[in-house]
Scaffold this motif. Structure first.
Motif, short mmCIF file in Angstrom:
data_model
loop_
_atom_site.label_atom_id
_atom_site.label_comp_id
_atom_site.label_asym_id
_atom_site.label_seq_id
_atom_site.Cartn_x
_atom_site.Cartn_y
_atom_site.Cartn_z
N GLU A 1 31.72 11.93 58.50
CA GLU A 1 31.78 13.23 57.96
C GLU A 1 31.99 14.08 59.10
O GLU A 1 31.30 15.11 59.41
CB GLU A 1 30.40 13.56 57.09
CG GLU A 1 30.17 12.84 56.05
CD GLU A 1 30.88 13.41 54.91
OE1 GLU A 1 31.76 14.55 55.10
OE2 GLU A 1 30.84 12.87 53.83
N ARG B 1 33.99 22.82 62.20
CA ARG B 1 33.00 22.89 61.62
C ARG B 1 31.90 23.67 62.66
O ARG B 1 31.73 23.13 63.79
CB ARG B 1 32.25 21.51 61.11
CG ARG B 1 30.78 21.48 60.83
CD ARG B 1 30.42 20.26 60.09
NE ARG B 1 30.99 19.92 58.79
CZ ARG B 1 31.38 18.90 58.29
NH1 ARG B 1 30.94 17.73 58.97
NH2 ARG B 1 31.80 18.75 56.93
N TYR C 1 34.48 27.52 54.56
CA TYR C 1 33.82 26.08 54.36
C TYR C 1 33.38 25.28 55.83
O TYR C 1 33.67 24.02 55.75
CB TYR C 1 35.13 25.14 53.45
CG TYR C 1 35.44 25.88 52.43
CD1 TYR C 1 34.67 26.42 51.25
CD2 TYR C 1 36.83 26.16 52.26
CE1 TYR C 1 35.11 26.99 50.20
CE2 TYR C 1 37.47 26.76 51.24
CZ TYR C 1 36.58 27.14 50.08
OH TYR C 1 37.14 27.82 49.15
N ASP D 1 26.04 24.69 54.67
CA ASP D 1 26.49 24.91 53.17
C ASP D 1 26.67 23.55 52.79
O ASP D 1 26.71 23.24 51.40
CB ASP D 1 27.70 25.75 53.09
CG ASP D 1 27.63 26.93 53.39
OD1 ASP D 1 26.46 27.67 53.23
OD2 ASP D 1 28.47 27.76 53.68
N TYR D 2 26.74 22.62 53.43
CA TYR D 2 27.18 21.07 53.15
C TYR D 2 26.18 20.10 53.54
O TYR D 2 26.29 18.97 52.67
CB TYR D 2 28.47 20.87 53.57
CG TYR D 2 29.27 19.58 53.24
CD1 TYR D 2 29.59 19.27 51.80
CD2 TYR D 2 29.39 18.38 54.39
CE1 TYR D 2 29.70 17.93 51.57
CE2 TYR D 2 29.79 17.27 54.00
CZ TYR D 2 30.43 17.05 52.71
OH TYR D 2 30.56 15.69 52.28
N CYS E 1 25.75 16.49 51.23
CA CYS E 1 26.39 15.13 52.21
C CYS E 1 25.19 14.25 52.17
O CYS E 1 25.34 13.05 51.99
CB CYS E 1 26.67 15.67 53.33
SG CYS E 1 27.50 14.52 54.54
N THR F 1 24.72 12.57 49.01
CA THR F 1 25.69 11.85 48.73
C THR F 1 25.71 10.36 49.27
O THR F 1 25.93 9.29 48.54
CB THR F 1 27.11 12.25 49.29
OG1 THR F 1 27.24 13.49 48.31
CG2 THR F 1 28.45 11.45 48.76
#
Length: 205
Positions: free
Chosen positions: A45, A50, A61, A66-67, A71, A74
């Motif tokens: 990932e 980032r 993004y 935010d992720y 993640c 998942t």
């Protein structure tokens, strides 16, 4: 089977100095998977640009905050998350400081520990190169950012200790390519993979 998440920026994604992406035989997460063998599943990932917690005004993004939770959900269940961020936090338009960067990574590490309920290996990124002034990325990383990069390892080791996370300083085993003073060359990926392999074996085997 043990499940590992490698969460980071371009040096986890495998950005090649000069452009492109290293292949599966070169990127450190893939080398880590090969080193560990069939009893481990390694999730990649890595995202170019980032940040730990900053909103990039030029690139959407990119904020890890935010992720990170979707993640983790998942890929659950996880046995270990390897977190290596901080380089992009040093861009001059973020007005970077050690306090700001470590605060973001502290919050991110805590979220991972809480959500995944599994250990975190916090990896301090490689230093920015001394020839950054000649790099294509020079506008984003002035001399003050280069100096800041040398302070990050000691500061993040304290964060890891305080949170009960594990720690590795990537700058102790690898350095940026002289081509852009920011990204790992192929040899750097190999060295980092070997160092992380030893750490994972200590933690999970």
């Amino acid at each position: 089977m043990k499940h590992l998440l490698c969460f980071g920026d371009s040096n986890t994604h495998g950005y090649i100095p000069g452009g492109g992406r290293y292949d599966d035989n070169t990127r450190w997460p893939r080398l880590l998977a090969r080193n560990l063998g069939e009893d481990f599943l390694v999730y990649e990932e890595g995202l170019n640009g980032r940040t730990s917690s900053m909103e990039d005004p030029f690139k959407p993004y990119k904020n890890a905050m935010d992720y990170i939770i979707p993640c983790l959900m998942t890929h659950e269940p996880l046995d270990l998350t390897i977190l290596m961020l901080g380089s992009n936090d040093m861009k001059q338009y973020f007005s970077p400081s050690i306090e700001k960067i470590t605060s973001g990574l502290r919050s991110l590490t805590k979220i991972i520990l809480d959500i995944s309920e599994a250990p975190v290996l916090l990896v301090s990124p490689i230093h920015l190169g001394d020839k950054m002034a000649q790099s294509p990325f020079a506008d984003s990383f002035p001399a003050s950012s280069v100096a800041l990069s040398h302070q990050l390892g000691p500061a993040l080791s304290i964060v890891a200790e305080q949170l009960g996370a594990h720690f590795l300083d990537a700058a102790a085993v690898a350095e940026p390519s002289p081509e852009d003073s920011l990204h790992l060359a192929a040899e750097g990926h190999r060295r980092l993979a070997d160092a992380i392999t030893k750490k994972v074996q200590q933690l999970l085997i």
